[in-house]
Write a protein that holds these residues in place. Structure first.
Motif, mmCIF file in Angstrom:
data_model
loop_
_atom_site.group_PDB
_atom_site.id
_atom_site.type_symbol
_atom_site.label_atom_id
_atom_site.label_comp_id
_atom_site.label_asym_id
_atom_site.label_seq_id
_atom_site.Cartn_x
_atom_site.Cartn_y
_atom_site.Cartn_z
ATOM 1 N N UNK A 1 5.279 -11.900 -7.282
ATOM 2 C CA UNK A 1 4.401 -12.208 -6.161
ATOM 3 C C UNK A 1 3.550 -10.965 -5.930
ATOM 4 N N UNK A 2 2.242 -11.097 -6.111
ATOM 5 C CA UNK A 2 1.332 -9.963 -5.945
ATOM 6 C C UNK A 2 0.325 -10.287 -4.852
ATOM 7 N N UNK A 3 0.223 -9.392 -3.900
ATOM 8 C CA UNK A 3 -0.724 -9.543 -2.798
ATOM 9 C C UNK A 3 -1.657 -8.351 -2.800
ATOM 10 N N UNK A 4 -2.955 -8.597 -2.660
ATOM 11 C CA UNK A 4 -3.922 -7.502 -2.710
ATOM 12 C C UNK A 4 -5.031 -7.714 -1.696
ATOM 13 N N UNK A 5 -5.543 -6.613 -1.204
ATOM 14 C CA UNK A 5 -6.837 -6.602 -0.524
ATOM 15 C C UNK A 5 -7.838 -6.231 -1.608
ATOM 16 N N UNK A 6 -8.686 -7.163 -1.974
ATOM 17 C CA UNK A 6 -9.571 -6.959 -3.114
ATOM 18 C C UNK A 6 -10.829 -6.184 -2.750
ATOM 19 N N UNK A 7 -11.262 -6.292 -1.522
ATOM 20 C CA UNK A 7 -12.487 -5.622 -1.098
ATOM 21 C C UNK A 7 -12.458 -5.423 0.403
ATOM 22 N N UNK A 8 -13.145 -4.389 0.849
ATOM 23 C CA UNK A 8 -13.259 -4.145 2.287
ATOM 24 C C UNK A 8 -14.334 -5.018 2.913
ATOM 25 N N UNK B 1 -9.739 -2.035 -5.666
ATOM 26 C CA UNK B 1 -8.887 -2.639 -4.642
ATOM 27 C C UNK B 1 -8.241 -1.575 -3.751
ATOM 28 N N UNK B 2 -8.321 -1.708 -2.424
ATOM 29 C CA UNK B 2 -7.675 -0.742 -1.536
ATOM 30 C C UNK B 2 -6.153 -0.821 -1.557
ATOM 31 N N UNK B 3 -5.594 -2.024 -1.815
ATOM 32 C CA UNK B 3 -4.149 -2.177 -1.688
ATOM 33 C C UNK B 3 -3.659 -3.325 -2.565
ATOM 34 N N UNK B 4 -2.578 -3.062 -3.291
ATOM 35 C CA UNK B 4 -1.881 -4.114 -4.036
ATOM 36 C C UNK B 4 -0.381 -3.880 -3.900
ATOM 37 N N UNK B 5 0.368 -4.926 -3.573
ATOM 38 C CA UNK B 5 1.821 -4.858 -3.488
ATOM 39 C C UNK B 5 2.396 -6.001 -4.301
ATOM 40 N N UNK B 6 3.339 -5.686 -5.191
ATOM 41 C CA UNK B 6 3.927 -6.705 -6.059
ATOM 42 C C UNK B 6 5.444 -6.692 -5.960
ATOM 43 N N UNK B 7 6.024 -7.871 -5.823
ATOM 44 C CA UNK B 7 7.462 -8.064 -5.961
ATOM 45 C C UNK B 7 7.691 -8.626 -7.351
ATOM 46 N N UNK B 8 8.493 -7.957 -8.169
ATOM 47 C CA UNK B 8 8.642 -8.301 -9.584
ATOM 48 C C UNK B 8 9.936 -9.047 -9.887
ATOM 49 N N UNK B 9 10.622 -9.498 -8.864
ATOM 50 C CA UNK B 9 11.864 -10.259 -9.032
ATOM 51 C C UNK B 9 11.786 -11.480 -8.125
ATOM 52 N N UNK B 10 12.216 -12.619 -8.623
ATOM 53 C CA UNK B 10 12.192 -13.848 -7.828
ATOM 54 C C UNK B 10 12.979 -13.665 -6.531
ATOM 55 N N UNK B 11 12.404 -14.048 -5.370
ATOM 56 C CA UNK B 11 13.090 -13.861 -4.084
ATOM 57 C C UNK B 11 14.466 -14.514 -4.028
ATOM 58 N N UNK B 12 14.638 -15.651 -4.710
ATOM 59 C CA UNK B 12 15.937 -16.315 -4.703
ATOM 60 C C UNK B 12 16.992 -15.457 -5.385
ATOM 61 N N UNK B 13 16.588 -14.774 -6.471
ATOM 62 C CA UNK B 13 17.533 -13.900 -7.166
ATOM 63 C C UNK B 13 17.853 -12.673 -6.310
ATOM 64 N N UNK B 14 16.857 -12.190 -5.573
ATOM 65 C CA UNK B 14 17.128 -11.087 -4.651
ATOM 66 C C UNK B 14 18.088 -11.528 -3.554
ATOM 67 N N UNK C 1 -7.887 -4.064 -12.453
ATOM 68 C CA UNK C 1 -7.006 -2.922 -12.226
ATOM 69 C C UNK C 1 -6.071 -2.681 -13.393
ATOM 70 N N UNK C 2 -5.614 -3.736 -14.045
ATOM 71 C CA UNK C 2 -4.674 -3.576 -15.154
ATOM 72 C C UNK C 2 -5.254 -2.709 -16.259
ATOM 73 N N UNK C 3 -6.580 -2.740 -16.435
ATOM 74 C CA UNK C 3 -7.240 -1.961 -17.483
ATOM 75 C C UNK C 3 -7.760 -0.622 -16.981
ATOM 76 N N UNK C 4 -7.486 -0.290 -15.740
ATOM 77 C CA UNK C 4 -7.925 0.985 -15.186
ATOM 78 C C UNK C 4 -7.138 2.128 -15.826
ATOM 79 N N UNK C 5 -7.854 3.104 -16.353
ATOM 80 C CA UNK C 5 -7.193 4.235 -17.002
ATOM 81 C C UNK C 5 -6.292 4.978 -16.027
ATOM 82 N N UNK C 6 -6.788 5.205 -14.800
ATOM 83 C CA UNK C 6 -5.991 5.927 -13.798
ATOM 84 C C UNK C 6 -4.711 5.170 -13.461
ATOM 85 N N UNK C 7 -4.802 3.853 -13.331
ATOM 86 C CA UNK C 7 -3.632 3.026 -13.024
ATOM 87 C C UNK C 7 -2.629 3.069 -14.172
#
Length: 540
Positions: free
Chosen positions: A115-122, A55-68, A223-229
């Motif tokens: 909330x996780x958003x990713x570009x999975x492939x080019x 994946x070229x890009x993954x962005x995750x928000x790990x807290x509920x937006x309402x709580x933020x 990606x979760x099982x990627x050694x580098x990650x």
């Protein structure tokens, strides 16, 4: 609104929520409704199991937006809370514009803490006839699976994605996929599924959704099982509210090609700090596995010889080694490398700093680009310094510059000037100047800069409150720092790198909150280079 536009808007929303949370946290770290006394939560993106390793890009928000939102409201003075609420409401309304959806009515009740958003492939379909088609995947944690399914019914009933299309239901490996198949034969423009009552998935094509499910069922693909990650995240102990993962080569090339060779990746874990957002970063896939522990326990002395106002500052020790590290890690065409090279070659396009300056800069150094675009370079003198200055003088003479010495408060200053005769008068345009202060060489493209430094020794960058606030949270020991006054450096960067203007369009809401950025390297081990990045933010 197209699905691609929706995903881009959502990415911006996640970034803005991070920025706004950081902007209000200074008031409430001790009394937050999030209980984020340590700056975040102990969590990593669980939705990474849907994301492919490449994946070229993954962005995750790990807290509920309402709580933020609650965090920001508690931390905002009473008189400013209506403005904050309006800004957040505009953000949510803009994200859901043209969808017919309402956040509080349709989403808030079932939305979980990720909330996780990713570009999975080019190019997810690898069809040369339709060009590169990027795959987008949005994975949202659900705290109520049944209400999440009701939301999908509302989503399709309201026709949130424009265009005539038929609704298709498909069973794939035990998961019910729903997507709109356009009647013109161009394929689907929205695909979704509820997985195990825990996640709601959205994609811009059913194939992207099927691939996400495959990634879960074959863990070696995700990606979760990627050694580098895993290696990149493992040493990051600071609690966080978000995580970002970037394939640096793909991002740098604007997603032009599908990478196949091992490439550098960047992982960032965002936590809260009284100054804003602090990110622990890890760059993996470097060319060398040689361990490089940090060497500095305090900011270098060279910073005391810089002007108090700066747009951009880099400081550390052993410039030659630093240069080799960043060119190896980032490449010679990277923006950071280009910015530093441009500054040092300003007085002469024939000056190659890697040959004329870097080899003899073995002690501590500091380089600043000033708000008026002048620059100043400071380094501790060594036995090589006199010979190196002689070579610079020779280079100046080869450029038909006149070398002269002027005295400023009994301090000799050498200046390189271009002489011109007009109307019976001779004028001199200074191209560069240098002097020595204590054990340090001060070199600049401006005689005025050097003159001011000689006259005002006490007023220097280390006395700037803004600079001190930006570097105070950075960890020690480290290997030096980079500091950017964002409002000042923003025009310089967009002028030098026009592609940044495109990024600004999507990221404008977060960039408006940024006061400064500061970065320090904390060393390298096991092929992973680590650093800490501080986004100094203001809510208004």
């Amino acid at each position: 609104m197209t699905l691609r536009s929706f995903f881009i808007a959502l990415l911006t929303a996640v970034l803005v929520l991070l920025a706004i949370a950081g902007g209000g946290v200074a008031w409430v770290l001790a009394q937050s409704p999030l209980n984020l006394n340590d700056g975040g939560v102990e969590a990593t993106p669980t939705a990474a199991m849907f994301i492919p390793k490449q994946s070229p890009l993954m962005v995750s928000l790990l807290v509920n937006p309402t709580r933020l939102e609650s965090l920001v409201q508690v931390g905002t003075p009473l008189g400013d809370r209506p403005r904050t609420r309006q800004e957040l409401d505009r953000l949510k309304a803009g994200l859901l514009a043209q969808t017919g959806l309402n956040y509080r009515r349709d989403i808030q009740g079932w939305l979980g803490d990720e909330i996780t958003l990713a570009i999975t492939s080019l190019d997810y379909d690898r069809n040369p006839d339709n060009g590169a088609q990027m795959g987008y995947l949005l994975a949202v944690a659900a705290q109520d699976g049944e209400r999440a399914r009701e939301f999908l019914q509302i989503l399709y009933a309201k026709g949130a994605i424009a265009g005539e299309a038929d609704l298709v239901f498909e069973q794939y490996k035990g998961v019910n996929l729903i997507y709109r198949q356009t009647r013109n034969g161009q394929g689907a423009n929205l695909a979704s599924a509820v997985v195990g009552d825990r996640y709601v998935l959205f994609a811009n094509d059913p194939k992207v959704l099927r691939d996400a499910i495959n990634n879960v069922q074959v863990p070696t693909l995700n990606l979760a099982q990627s050694t580098a990650y895993q290696q990149a995240l493992a040493p990051i102990n600071r609690p966080r509210i978000g995580v970002a993962y970037l394939n640096l080569l793909a991002v740098a090339k604007a997603f032009d090609t599908e990478p196949t060779d091992p490439i550098p990746t960047l992982t960032l874990a965002f936590g809260l700090s009284p100054e804003g957002l602090i990110a622990d970063t890890a760059v993996a896939g470097l060319a060398t596995d040689q361990a490089q522990p940090p060497s500095l326990t305090a900011p270098v002395t060279a910073l005391q010889y810089l002007p108090p106002k700066t747009s951009f500052t880099a400081a550390g020790t052993d410039l030659q080694q630093f240069w080799e590290q960043i060119t190896t890690s980032l490449g010679t065409d990277s923006p950071v490398v280009s910015l530093l090279t441009t500054a040092l070659t300003q007085f002469s396009p024939d000056l190659d700093p890697t040959e004329a300056i870097f080899p003899w800069v073995t002690g501590d150094y500091a380089l600043s680009v000033l708000p008026n675009r002048d620059w100043v370079f400071v380094t501790r003198q060594t036995e090589q310094t006199p010979a190196a200055l002689g070579e610079l003088d020779s280079l100046a003479q080869a450029q038909n510059l006149t070398i002269s010495t002027v005295s400023i408060q009994d301090q000799p200053v050498t200046a390189w000037a271009e002489l011109a005769a007009a109307g019976g008068q001779i004028t001199a345009k200074v191209q560069g100047a240098y002097t020595t202060l204590d054990d340090y060489l001060v070199l600049s493209n401006s005689l005025n800069v050097v003159s001011n430094l000689v006259r005002s020794r006490r007023a220097n960058l280390t006395t700037s409150q803004a600079f001190q606030a930006a570097i105070a949270p950075l960890p020690t020991p480290n290997n030096g720092l980079l500091y950017l006054d964002w409002p000042q450096v923003r025009p310089l960067i967009t002028e030098k790198f026009p592609v940044v203007k495109v990024i600004e369009v999507a990221a404008k809401p977060i960039l408006e909150h940024v006061r400064s950025l500061s970065l320090t390297s904390t060393g390298q081990a096991d092929g992973i280079s680590r650093a800490t990045l501080l986004f100094n933010l203001s809510l208004f």
